[in-house]
Design an enzyme around this catalytic site. Structure first.
Site, mmCIF file in Angstrom:
data_model
loop_
_atom_site.group_PDB
_atom_site.id
_atom_site.type_symbol
_atom_site.label_atom_id
_atom_site.label_comp_id
_atom_site.label_asym_id
_atom_site.label_seq_id
_atom_site.Cartn_x
_atom_site.Cartn_y
_atom_site.Cartn_z
ATOM 1 N N THR A 184 71.512 -4.112 -25.171
ATOM 2 C CA THR A 184 70.480 -3.559 -24.284
ATOM 3 C C THR A 184 69.139 -3.714 -24.991
ATOM 4 O O THR A 184 68.522 -4.761 -24.910
ATOM 5 C CB THR A 184 70.781 -2.090 -23.912
ATOM 6 O OG1 THR A 184 71.018 -1.336 -25.098
ATOM 7 C CG2 THR A 184 71.993 -2.005 -23.000
ATOM 8 N N LYS A 213 77.096 -2.621 -30.144
ATOM 9 C CA LYS A 213 75.719 -2.610 -29.659
ATOM 10 C C LYS A 213 75.164 -1.210 -29.827
ATOM 11 O O LYS A 213 75.899 -0.225 -29.856
ATOM 12 C CB LYS A 213 75.624 -3.055 -28.197
ATOM 13 C CG LYS A 213 76.333 -2.191 -27.173
ATOM 14 C CD LYS A 213 75.644 -0.930 -26.734
ATOM 15 C CE LYS A 213 74.215 -1.174 -26.305
ATOM 16 N NZ LYS A 213 73.550 0.145 -25.969
ATOM 17 N N THR A 224 74.792 6.096 -27.628
ATOM 18 C CA THR A 224 74.861 4.986 -26.675
ATOM 19 C C THR A 224 75.270 3.757 -27.444
ATOM 20 O O THR A 224 74.479 2.907 -27.791
ATOM 21 C CB THR A 224 73.574 4.766 -25.893
ATOM 22 O OG1 THR A 224 73.804 3.735 -24.938
ATOM 23 C CG2 THR A 224 72.409 4.387 -26.744
ATOM 24 N N GLU A 311 65.665 1.508 -32.994
ATOM 25 C CA GLU A 311 64.420 1.294 -32.246
ATOM 26 C C GLU A 311 63.215 1.731 -33.071
ATOM 27 O O GLU A 311 63.095 2.900 -33.442
ATOM 28 C CB GLU A 311 64.481 2.049 -30.919
ATOM 29 C CG GLU A 311 65.482 1.443 -29.959
ATOM 30 C CD GLU A 311 65.712 2.277 -28.713
ATOM 31 O OE1 GLU A 311 66.323 1.743 -27.773
ATOM 32 O OE2 GLU A 311 65.300 3.448 -28.683
ATOM 33 N N THR A 454 61.548 0.005 -17.509
ATOM 34 C CA THR A 454 60.809 -1.132 -16.984
ATOM 35 C C THR A 454 61.241 -2.418 -17.650
ATOM 36 O O THR A 454 60.850 -3.469 -17.230
ATOM 37 C CB THR A 454 59.306 -0.934 -17.188
ATOM 38 O OG1 THR A 454 59.033 -0.771 -18.597
ATOM 39 C CG2 THR A 454 58.818 0.291 -16.440
#
Length: 454
Positions: A184, A213, A224, A311, A454
């Site tokens: 993702t 992932k 996640t 991230e 988005t």
């Protein structure tokens, strides 16, 4: 591999890491150029367009064994368990961990909090794969990852599953594309493989491969985060479940990116026994002990790739809590440090503010009485270059810290924090130790997650 070579500046966070590879230069070293994959397993990655903005990258992964497998899995503890989690749990329970043939995974939509319709979508994904295999009983585990609260474009997925099945292959390129299909906000596909032997069958060489992932919403039990491990070693279902549970507790459940726990986490392992040899069915056997060490070490290496792709992360941090009266208390303390925003932001700012580490140790809940005693607690920074540790606190007494050296240590990408609860090299409480891996918090983390949908 040329497709995986293009370098870009900064943290590129397209919804899925593209095959033409917008991979930061620092992350390219984590992409394997070859692999040793288990016999009898075939894989494929196929483009569906689950997320409307994805017009060309694979987002449907299929992993299949030519023969029935023993299977085990560990799932999220989030109360809002996604439909694929519920379906996979039911399949494993009904089959008692036997006769599993495939795992099907989509990225781009989590199929979580989607009601009865979402549950049926997950069931139908598994059924479609079973039909391709010519099987009447549920034999496929289902996983999904992506945005929560949206229904899958199930017709598009079901239409492409036969294509995914037809494209199954055993090549390194196929494994890499499949690992890419489950991404993702990852910036690179996470794939590892290795060979090993077992004491009772020294003439047999076994293989173990895994893909995972995850880059955000990572603070398992579990987050996640999806993962599939495959081996051609013969392992009974009951032994496989206990092996996986132990390995995950010391790997995927010992990492943190941002402290959030998702709705979809699943780590599954499939063992088809295609390489032959004596089956592992007893926890007291030498083979079981060897397999536990192999699987745990492998899972740790695989899970650490998730942290390295956190991230907005700029640092990979190991926190080691030593000399605890029990493993669980040590793990709780390590976990608390790993998810502390103040610790994570201090590390990003290269600030040796050890008071934040001490604060996290002190407010950790659930540890055994007497575990944390200020007068025997020590904290150090351990450089990865092998140079001497930088002592920050010794037996509850602050050290005169060389701020220049501390800053130099914190400029490195990798860092280890050592917490000694016994107050010395040998300690007063015993030798129990827990290790956690986490990353720092940066401005980029906020930007990435502000733009997620988005």
């Amino acid at each position: 591999m040329a497709a995986f070579a293009r370098m870009v500046k900064g943290q590129v966070r397209n919804y899925s890491a593209p095959l033409d590879m917008a991979i930061p230069a620092s992350k390219q070293k984590y992409i394997p150029s070859s692999g040793s994959y288990p016999k009898g397993f075939l894989v494929s990655g196929t483009h569906v367009g689950v997320k409307a903005s994805n017009t060309r990258f694979p987002d449907l992964a299929l992993i299949s064994s030519e023969t029935p497998c023993s299977a085990a899995a560990v799932f999220t503890t989030n109360k809002f368990q996604a439909a694929p989690v519920q379906v996979s749990k039911k399949t494993l329970q009904e089959r008692q961990g036997q006769g599993i043939r495939s795992v099907v995974i989509n990225s781009g939509c989590a199929n979580a909090v989607t009601g009865k319709g979402g549950y049926e979508d997950a069931v139908n994904m598994g059924k479609k794969v079973d039909e391709c295999e010519g099987l009447s009983k549920p034999s496929t585990l289902v996983m999904s990852t992506g945005v929560i609260g949206q229904r899958l474009p199930i017709s598009k997925i079901l239409d492409k599953i036969p294509t995914a099945y037809a494209n199954l292959a055993s090549t390194h390129e196929a494994w890499l594309t499949t690992a890419r299909a489950i991404c993702t906000t990852d910036t690179f596909p996470k794939l590892l493989s290795r060979t090993f032997t077992l004491p009772s069958s020294p003439g047999h060489t076994y293989s173990l491969a895994g893909m995972t992932k995850g880059a955000g919403m990572i603070h398992p039990n579990m987050a996640t985060l999806l993962g599939v491990l495959c081996t051609d070693a013969p392992i009974a279902p009951s032994a496989l479940q206990s092996l996986l549970k132990y390995a995950v507790s010391r790997s995927f459940n010992s990492i943190s990116v941002d402290g959030d726990t998702s709705t979809n986490d699943t780590i599954a392992v499939l063992a088809n026994g295609a390489a032959g040899g004596a089956p592992i069915n007893s926890a007291s056997s030498d083979d079981y002990a060897a397999m536990q060490e192999i699987l745990t070490s492998f899972a740790q290496s695989l899970s650490q790739l998730v942290v390295r792709d956190g991230e907005g992360a700029t640092k990979f941090v190991t926190v080691r809590v030593q000399n605890s009266p029990d493993y669980d208390s040590a793990r709780l303390i390590a976990s608390t440090i790993a998810r502390s925003p103040l610790v994570k932001t201090a590390l990003y700012g290269r600030d040796a503010n050890w008071g934040r580490i001490l604060c996290a140790i002190g407010y950790t809940q659930g540890v055994a009485p007497g575990t944390v005693v200020p007068e025997r607690t020590s904290v150090s920074f351990k450089p990865v270059d092998g140079s001497a540790v930088l002592k920050l606190l010794v037996n509850g007494e602050p050290e005169q810290v060389d701020e220049e050296r501390a800053s130099a240590i914190l400029q490195e990408e990798d860092l280890e924090i050592v917490v000694d609860l016994g107050g010395g090299e040998k300690g007063e409480l015993g030798g129990e130790e827990a290790v956690y891996w986490f990353c720092d918090f940066s401005h980029e983390y906020v930007t990435i997650n502000g733009d997620y949908r988005t």
